[in-house]
Enzyme design. Structure first.
Site, PDB file in Angstrom:
ATOM      1  N   GLU A  77      -0.318   4.140   9.875  1.00  0.00           N
ATOM      2  CA  GLU A  77      -1.773   4.189   9.641  1.00  0.00           C
ATOM      3  C   GLU A  77      -2.414   5.286  10.497  1.00  0.00           C
ATOM      4  O   GLU A  77      -3.509   5.123  11.028  1.00  0.00           O
ATOM      5  CB  GLU A  77      -2.415   2.819   9.847  1.00  0.00           C
ATOM      6  CG  GLU A  77      -1.942   1.851   8.768  1.00  0.00           C
ATOM      7  CD  GLU A  77      -2.697   0.545   8.703  1.00  0.00           C
ATOM      8  OE1 GLU A  77      -3.907   0.548   8.934  1.00  0.00           O
ATOM      9  OE2 GLU A  77      -2.046  -0.470   8.411  1.00  0.00           O
ATOM     10  N   PHE A 133       0.891  -1.175   0.000  1.00  0.00           N
ATOM     11  CA  PHE A 133       0.000   0.000   0.000  1.00  0.00           C
ATOM     12  C   PHE A 133       0.920   1.214   0.000  1.00  0.00           C
ATOM     13  O   PHE A 133       1.643   1.447   0.978  1.00  0.00           O
ATOM     14  CB  PHE A 133      -0.824  -0.081   1.291  1.00  0.00           C
ATOM     15  CG  PHE A 133      -1.839   1.004   1.507  1.00  0.00           C
ATOM     16  CD1 PHE A 133      -3.123   0.892   0.984  1.00  0.00           C
ATOM     17  CD2 PHE A 133      -1.543   2.115   2.286  1.00  0.00           C
ATOM     18  CE1 PHE A 133      -4.082   1.861   1.230  1.00  0.00           C
ATOM     19  CE2 PHE A 133      -2.500   3.093   2.537  1.00  0.00           C
ATOM     20  CZ  PHE A 133      -3.772   2.963   2.012  1.00  0.00           C
ATOM     21  N   GLY A 177      13.013  -7.110  35.176  1.00  0.00           N
ATOM     22  CA  GLY A 177      14.323  -6.623  35.600  1.00  0.00           C
ATOM     23  C   GLY A 177      15.300  -6.603  34.437  1.00  0.00           C
ATOM     24  O   GLY A 177      14.907  -6.335  33.293  1.00  0.00           O
TER      25      GLY A 177
HETATM   26  C1  FAD Z   1       7.267   0.717  10.254  1.00  0.00           C
HETATM   27  C2  FAD Z   1       6.463   1.591   9.343  1.00  0.00           C
HETATM   28  C3  FAD Z   1       5.732   1.029   8.298  1.00  0.00           C
HETATM   29  C4  FAD Z   1       5.007   1.836   7.423  1.00  0.00           C
HETATM   30  N1  FAD Z   1       4.353   1.263   6.360  1.00  0.00           N
HETATM   31  C5  FAD Z   1       3.709   2.079   5.454  1.00  0.00           C
HETATM   32  C6  FAD Z   1       3.113   1.519   4.264  1.00  0.00           C
HETATM   33  O1  FAD Z   1       3.105   0.300   4.049  1.00  0.00           O
HETATM   34  N2  FAD Z   1       2.557   2.383   3.375  1.00  0.00           N
HETATM   35  C7  FAD Z   1       2.509   3.718   3.559  1.00  0.00           C
HETATM   36  O2  FAD Z   1       1.987   4.434   2.710  1.00  0.00           O
HETATM   37  N3  FAD Z   1       3.078   4.280   4.678  1.00  0.00           N
HETATM   38  C8  FAD Z   1       3.663   3.496   5.626  1.00  0.00           C
HETATM   39  N4  FAD Z   1       4.248   4.038   6.752  1.00  0.00           N
HETATM   40  C9  FAD Z   1       4.233   5.485   6.911  1.00  0.00           C
HETATM   41  C10 FAD Z   1       3.369   5.976   8.047  1.00  0.00           C
HETATM   42  O3  FAD Z   1       2.013   5.877   7.732  1.00  0.00           O
HETATM   43  C11 FAD Z   1       3.842   7.396   8.387  1.00  0.00           C
HETATM   44  O4  FAD Z   1       5.124   7.259   8.999  1.00  0.00           O
HETATM   45  C12 FAD Z   1       2.888   8.113   9.307  1.00  0.00           C
HETATM   46  O5  FAD Z   1       1.715   8.440   8.632  1.00  0.00           O
HETATM   47  C13 FAD Z   1       3.528   9.392   9.870  1.00  0.00           C
HETATM   48  O6  FAD Z   1       4.083  10.174   8.837  1.00  0.00           O
HETATM   49  P1  FAD Z   1       5.583  10.714   8.969  1.00  0.00           P
HETATM   50  O7  FAD Z   1       6.475   9.588   9.307  1.00  0.00           O
HETATM   51  O8  FAD Z   1       5.854  11.500   7.762  1.00  0.00           O
HETATM   52  O9  FAD Z   1       5.540  11.655  10.242  1.00  0.00           O
HETATM   53  P2  FAD Z   1       4.990  13.161  10.275  1.00  0.00           P
HETATM   54  O10 FAD Z   1       3.784  13.289   9.422  1.00  0.00           O
HETATM   55  O11 FAD Z   1       6.127  14.074  10.072  1.00  0.00           O
HETATM   56  O12 FAD Z   1       4.505  13.246  11.785  1.00  0.00           O
HETATM   57  C14 FAD Z   1       5.446  13.227  12.862  1.00  0.00           C
HETATM   58  C15 FAD Z   1       4.708  13.296  14.159  1.00  0.00           C
HETATM   59  O13 FAD Z   1       3.965  14.509  14.225  1.00  0.00           O
HETATM   60  C16 FAD Z   1       2.868  14.319  15.090  1.00  0.00           C
HETATM   61  N5  FAD Z   1       1.644  14.770  14.408  1.00  0.00           N
HETATM   62  C17 FAD Z   1       1.259  14.482  13.146  1.00  0.00           C
HETATM   63  N6  FAD Z   1       0.049  15.055  12.883  1.00  0.00           N
HETATM   64  C18 FAD Z   1      -0.305  15.742  13.997  1.00  0.00           C
HETATM   65  C19 FAD Z   1      -1.426  16.536  14.381  1.00  0.00           C
HETATM   66  N7  FAD Z   1      -2.435  16.733  13.514  1.00  0.00           N
HETATM   67  N8  FAD Z   1      -1.435  17.088  15.605  1.00  0.00           N
HETATM   68  C20 FAD Z   1      -0.425  16.894  16.465  1.00  0.00           C
HETATM   69  N9  FAD Z   1       0.657  16.142  16.192  1.00  0.00           N
HETATM   70  C21 FAD Z   1       0.714  15.570  14.975  1.00  0.00           C
HETATM   71  C22 FAD Z   1       2.781  12.808  15.420  1.00  0.00           C
HETATM   72  O14 FAD Z   1       3.364  12.579  16.682  1.00  0.00           O
HETATM   73  C23 FAD Z   1       3.660  12.202  14.338  1.00  0.00           C
HETATM   74  O15 FAD Z   1       4.226  10.974  14.730  1.00  0.00           O
HETATM   75  C24 FAD Z   1       4.968   3.234   7.636  1.00  0.00           C
HETATM   76  C25 FAD Z   1       5.678   3.793   8.702  1.00  0.00           C
HETATM   77  C26 FAD Z   1       6.421   2.996   9.548  1.00  0.00           C
HETATM   78  C27 FAD Z   1       7.177   3.631  10.675  1.00  0.00           C
END
Ligand code: FAD
Length: 382
Positions: free
Chosen positions: A364, A125, A340
């Site tokens: 997600e 996805f 521990g």
């Molecule tokens: C192990 C793993 C597997 C993944 N697999 C997939 C996949 O198969 N397909 C896919 O498309 N994506 C995948 N992802 C991506 C995942 O969906 C994104 O990492 C996630 O949506 C967060 O986006 P970002 O990493 O860009 O963090 P950012 O969007 O930069 O967000 C960073 C942090 O900001 C904070 N934040 C965000 N929005 C808000 C808000 N509205 N208010 C307050 N705080 C907020 C949260 O704490 C968030 O963690 C995966 C991620 C990981 C880590």
């Protein structure tokens, strides 16, 4: 022994109890898997889960009328996660990757489901981009109309099964409108010319994960799922269903942590008794049990609501995901504490759970995003 009393809850039918016993016995014979090479391990897990019929639950039968059984998906994810996080991952991605086709694909596109349900094709996805994770309506991967097809250019990151998938559902900008209304969803075969892995991503709980590039990737117009501009809605509808299953995986990790903690506190002798005799320890166990049961109620409420015909379960799924993942982290942390020094030894089951649970609070939709979704639903009077 893990607590099975929840299977008597009114959310379940007899077939769910039979299914729960079946997947438990499959796990006992097949897990944990050897995971020195997670790419090979995942391929092997998909093959075995397909061979033994479990992947049939990840998507509806393309020739039949029965919809997804979300309670079955959740029960399987919970059980797999309790035994082995990688097995849960392999199962889950078949569902999420094929999810847009399961929910909204046309009859021709649904032929892919026969392949993902048998384990013949691995699914992915592809939504997230470097500059648009939580802010997903701002993706820039482009799909330009060209003759009787589209040409995709751009990059996706954090793509689970990136580099191993036979099938990607890719969300790209087709430009019908700015933001969320200008995105469409495409089925892209893994071996198409122009699709390549730019980087393999290593994380604290490793699984196949990559940044992938689309360089003039040509697909037919018939590979679009739904109508032009429907992509964002399709992504959200898919996440509505699969978010509850992420919560179920978190629940599986939490249940395992609780079981391990119970074993440990009963066995560990100290102060002329056992760890379990200490009231502060009993308090920790009570809190863990409460978190597990409350998470289970939210998970299976969301799954039951979807199975009962609700068009959308946005609020229920977000509540389940937020609560189950956050509380599972807390439960696992308590289990580590009760072990521990052993709890932080590399390779110990609770050390692995500590790493396995963390990303579920981010992907997600991060926990903060779930709060925003729940609040919007409440404020809109949903
Ligand atoms: C192990 C793993 C597997 C993944 N697999 C997939 C996949 O198969 N397909 C896919 O498309 N994506 C995948 N992802 C991506 C995942 O969906 C994104 O990492 C996630 O949506 C967060 O986006 P970002 O990493 O860009 O963090 P950012 O969007 O930069 O967000 C960073 C942090 O900001 C904070 N934040 C965000 N929005 C808000 C808000 N509205 N208010 C307050 N705080 C907020 C949260 O704490 C968030 O963690 C995966 C991620 C990981 C880590």
């Amino acid at each position: 022994m893990p607590d099975k009393t929840f299977l008597g809850w009114p959310f379940f039918d007899e077939r769910h109890r039979v299914l729960a016993a079946g997947i438990e016995s499959w796990c006992a014979s097949n897990l944990p898997c050897a995971d020195a090479d997670v790419y090979a391990a995942c391929r092997d897990l998909v093959r075995k889960l397909g061979r033994d019929g479990w992947l049939k639950h990840t998507a509806p039968d393309p020739g039949g009328a029965a919809p997804l059984d979300v309670r079955a998906l959740c029960l399987i994810r919970e059980t797999l996660a309790r035994h082995d996080g990688l097995a849960d991952f392999a199962f889950a991605m078949q569902g999420l990757g094929a999810g847009p086709i399961s929910l909204l694909g046309n009859a021709d596109q649904r032929h892919w489901l026969a392949r993902t349900r048998s384990g013949e094709a691995i699914a992915a996805f592809a939504l997230t981009e470097q500059k648009s994770g939580s802010d997903v309506a701002n993706i820039v991967t482009n799909a330009t109309r060209d003759g009787n097809g589209y040409v995709l250019d751009g990059e996706k990151t954090w793509i689970s099964n990136g580099g191993v998938a036979d099938l990607y559902v890719v969300f790209a900008r087709t430009g019908e409108a700015p933001g969320a209304k200008g995105i469409s969803a495409f089925i892209v075969p893994g071996d198409v010319a122009g699709l390549s892995v730019a980087e393999r991503l290593d994380v604290i709980s490793p699984h196949p994960l990559a940044r992938i590039t689309f360089d003039h990737v040509r697909v037919g117009a018939t590979s679009m799922i739904g109508a032009p501009g429907d992509g964002f809605k399709i992504a959200m509808a898919t996440l509505d269903v699969f978010r509850a299953t992420v919560a179920a995986a978190a629940l599986g990790f939490a249940r395992r942590a609780l079981d391990e903690a119970l074993k440990r506190v009963r066995d560990r002798r100290m102060f002329d008794g056992t760890l379990a005799d200490l009231q502060l320890v009993q308090g920790a166990i009570a809190e863990m049990a409460l978190d597990v049961d409350a998470a289970a109620l939210l998970v299976y409420r969301a799954a039951w609501a979807k199975d009962s015909g609700a068009a959308r379960v946005t609020r229920e799924a977000s509540m389940a995901k937020l609560f189950a993942t956050e509380r599972a982290q807390r439960v696992v942390d308590k289990a580590v504490q009760l072990h521990g020094g052993d709890g932080v030894r590399r390779g110990h089951i609770v050390e692995r759970l500590y790493r396995d649970i963390r990303a579920l609070r981010i992907y997600e939709g991060a926990s903060e995003v779930q709060k925003v979704i729940i609040a919007r639903q409440m404020l809109a009077g949903a």
